[in-house]
Design a protein around this motif. Structure first.
Motif, PDB file in Angstrom:
ATOM      1  N   GLN A   9       0.845  -1.183   0.000  1.00  0.00           N
ATOM      2  CA  GLN A   9       0.000   0.000   0.000  1.00  0.00           C
ATOM      3  C   GLN A   9       0.883   1.236   0.000  1.00  0.00           C
ATOM      4  OE1 GLN A   9      -2.506  -0.398   3.471  1.00  0.00           O
ATOM      5  NE2 GLN A   9      -4.297  -0.848   2.188  1.00  0.00           N
ATOM      6  N   CYS A  10       0.321   2.348  -0.516  1.00  0.00           N
ATOM      7  CA  CYS A  10       1.065   3.619  -0.488  1.00  0.00           C
ATOM      8  C   CYS A  10       1.289   4.019   0.968  1.00  0.00           C
ATOM      9  CB  CYS A  10       0.263   4.698  -1.219  1.00  0.00           C
ATOM     10  SG  CYS A  10       0.952   6.356  -0.992  1.00  0.00           S
ATOM     11  N   SER A  11       2.492   4.372   1.315  1.00  0.00           N
ATOM     12  CA  SER A  11       2.819   4.695   2.707  1.00  0.00           C
ATOM     13  C   SER A  11       2.252   6.051   3.124  1.00  0.00           C
ATOM     14  CB  SER A  11       4.340   4.680   2.906  1.00  0.00           C
ATOM     15  OG  SER A  11       4.940   5.637   2.063  1.00  0.00           O
ATOM     16  N   ILE A  12       1.757   6.849   2.162  1.00  0.00           N
ATOM     17  CA  ILE A  12       1.175   8.149   2.509  1.00  0.00           C
ATOM     18  C   ILE A  12      -0.332   8.022   2.715  1.00  0.00           C
ATOM     19  CG2 ILE A  12       0.801  10.557   1.759  1.00  0.00           C
ATOM     20  CD1 ILE A  12       3.726  10.041   2.278  1.00  0.00           C
ATOM     21  N   CYS A  13      -1.012   7.552   1.673  1.00  0.00           N
ATOM     22  CA  CYS A  13      -2.475   7.510   1.764  1.00  0.00           C
ATOM     23  C   CYS A  13      -2.981   6.197   2.362  1.00  0.00           C
ATOM     24  CB  CYS A  13      -3.111   7.765   0.381  1.00  0.00           C
ATOM     25  SG  CYS A  13      -2.618   6.554  -0.875  1.00  0.00           S
ATOM     26  N   GLN A  14      -2.164   5.204   2.477  1.00  0.00           N
ATOM     27  CA  GLN A  14      -2.527   3.893   3.040  1.00  0.00           C
ATOM     28  C   GLN A  14      -3.728   3.298   2.303  1.00  0.00           C
ATOM     29  OE1 GLN A  14      -0.735   2.486   5.529  1.00  0.00           O
ATOM     30  NE2 GLN A  14       0.499   4.289   6.051  1.00  0.00           N
ATOM     31  N   LYS A  15      -3.925   3.673   1.013  1.00  0.00           N
ATOM     32  CA  LYS A  15      -5.137   3.283   0.304  1.00  0.00           C
ATOM     33  C   LYS A  15      -4.788   2.705  -1.059  1.00  0.00           C
ATOM     34  CE  LYS A  15      -7.915   6.433  -1.400  1.00  0.00           C
ATOM     35  NZ  LYS A  15      -8.606   7.738  -1.327  1.00  0.00           N
ATOM     36  N   ASN A  16      -4.093   3.508  -1.852  1.00  0.00           N
ATOM     37  CA  ASN A  16      -3.748   3.053  -3.203  1.00  0.00           C
ATOM     38  C   ASN A  16      -2.574   2.082  -3.162  1.00  0.00           C
ATOM     39  OD1 ASN A  16      -5.724   4.802  -4.162  1.00  0.00           O
ATOM     40  ND2 ASN A  16      -4.249   6.488  -4.379  1.00  0.00           N
ATOM     41  N   ALA A  17      -2.484   1.309  -4.238  1.00  0.00           N
ATOM     42  CA  ALA A  17      -1.390   0.345  -4.332  1.00  0.00           C
ATOM     43  C   ALA A  17      -0.051   1.078  -4.444  1.00  0.00           C
ATOM     44  CB  ALA A  17      -1.583  -0.538  -5.565  1.00  0.00           C
ATOM     45  N   TYR A  29       5.033   3.993  -2.681  1.00  0.00           N
ATOM     46  CA  TYR A  29       4.128   5.113  -2.921  1.00  0.00           C
ATOM     47  C   TYR A  29       3.240   4.816  -4.111  1.00  0.00           C
ATOM     48  CZ  TYR A  29       7.542   7.612  -0.081  1.00  0.00           C
ATOM     49  OH  TYR A  29       8.380   7.988   0.914  1.00  0.00           O
ATOM     50  N   CYS A  30       1.999   5.378  -4.080  1.00  0.00           N
ATOM     51  CA  CYS A  30       1.200   5.392  -5.290  1.00  0.00           C
ATOM     52  C   CYS A  30       1.817   6.438  -6.214  1.00  0.00           C
ATOM     53  CB  CYS A  30      -0.271   5.724  -4.982  1.00  0.00           C
ATOM     54  SG  CYS A  30      -0.510   7.403  -4.331  1.00  0.00           S
ATOM     55  N   VAL A  31       1.403   6.473  -7.481  1.00  0.00           N
ATOM     56  CA  VAL A  31       2.048   7.373  -8.444  1.00  0.00           C
ATOM     57  C   VAL A  31       1.950   8.824  -7.988  1.00  0.00           C
ATOM     58  CG1 VAL A  31       1.991   8.241 -10.822  1.00  0.00           C
ATOM     59  CG2 VAL A  31       1.693   5.807 -10.377  1.00  0.00           C
ATOM     60  N   LYS A  32       0.732   9.220  -7.517  1.00  0.00           N
ATOM     61  CA  LYS A  32       0.509  10.600  -7.091  1.00  0.00           C
ATOM     62  C   LYS A  32       1.454  10.979  -5.941  1.00  0.00           C
ATOM     63  CE  LYS A  32      -2.937  13.418  -4.735  1.00  0.00           C
ATOM     64  NZ  LYS A  32      -4.093  13.271  -3.826  1.00  0.00           N
ATOM     65  N   HIS A  33       1.526  10.106  -4.938  1.00  0.00           N
ATOM     66  CA  HIS A  33       2.349  10.451  -3.771  1.00  0.00           C
ATOM     67  C   HIS A  33       3.839  10.229  -4.014  1.00  0.00           C
ATOM     68  CE1 HIS A  33      -1.575  10.230  -1.458  1.00  0.00           C
ATOM     69  NE2 HIS A  33      -1.112  11.476  -1.328  1.00  0.00           N
ATOM     70  N   PHE A  34       4.129   9.357  -5.033  1.00  0.00           N
ATOM     71  CA  PHE A  34       5.550   9.217  -5.398  1.00  0.00           C
ATOM     72  C   PHE A  34       6.060  10.529  -6.000  1.00  0.00           C
ATOM     73  CE2 PHE A  34       9.062   7.931  -8.263  1.00  0.00           C
ATOM     74  CZ  PHE A  34       9.897   7.363  -7.311  1.00  0.00           C
TER      75      PHE A  34
HETATM   76 ZN   LIG Z   1      -0.755   7.423  -2.093  1.00  0.00          ZN
END
Ligand SMILES: [Zn+2]
Ligand SMILES: [Zn+2]
Length: 200
Positions: A9-17, A29-34
């Motif tokens: 899971q994304c370590s920021i949003c804990q939601k997206n892959a 990270y998800c792409v956005k948070h990466f």
């Molecule tokens: Zn994310």
């Protein structure tokens, strides 16, 4: 973070892959948070590396400009050289004068003694006026003047002056040292010229 199923899971949003892993912090990270993470890293790089590097570059430029101020220190050494040479010249002149006076005084005293004795010897010879006591006394007087003359010829007084000169530590009369190893706005102030000469 890796989930129990092997997906992250994304370590920021804990939601997206968490499809992207950062090689530095090892977080997913998800792409956005990466992209957000990369932007943060970019700001950190500018702030912590580029800006401080530029500040250092300005300090380097100022340090190079301060070379001009070093010429004042060279001037100070030049002035010390002139003043010291003058003091040495005057000290040598004074020593020559003292030696001349000393030698003249001693020579005059010996010459005076000798002339008085010469007169007496000639008188006594002319008048045939002497006995054993005169012979012994005049013999001692001749010896005494001979000793004085030898002391006068021997250059012991000159040696005494040279010994005094050798006590001067020329390496410590003037030397240059850094006050400390700081590099900064005023490098020229960190250099001290130590002038320990007391050749009065
Ligand atoms: Zn994310
Ligand atoms: Zn990272």
């Amino acid at each position: 973070m890796a989930s129990g199923l092997g997906l992250s899971q994304c370590s920021i949003c804990q939601k997206n892959a968490g499809k992207c892993m950062c090689d530095g912090c090892k977080n997913y990270y998800c792409v956005k948070h990466f992209n957000q993470h990369r932007q943060q890293l970019s700001m950190d790089f500018d702030d912590k590396v580029v800006r401080t590097h530029d500040e250092l570059m300005e300090q380097m430029d100022r340090a190079n400009q301060s070379k001009a101020a070093a010429s004042e220190l060279f001037d100070e050494i030049d002035r010390w050289e002139i003043v010291t040479i003058d003091k040495v010249y005057k000290a040598a002149e004074q020593a020559r004068h003292q030696l001349t006076q000393l030698l003249t005084r001693d020579k005059d005293a010996i010459t005076n003694d000798f002339e008085i004795m010469t007169k007496e010897i000639r008188n006594r010879r002319d008048e045939d006026d002497f006995d054993e006591n005169d012979i012994e006394r005049l013999r001692q007087k001749i010896n005494q003047i001979q000793i004085s003359l030898q002391e006068f010829i021997r250059p012991t007084k000159t040696k005494a002056i040279i010994v005094t000169n050798e006590q001067i530590d020329w390496n410590r009369l003037i030397y240059v040292e850094k006050e400390d190893e700081r590099i900064g706005e005023c490098i020229e102030k960190n250099i001290l010229i130590e002038n320990l000469s007391e050749l009065n």
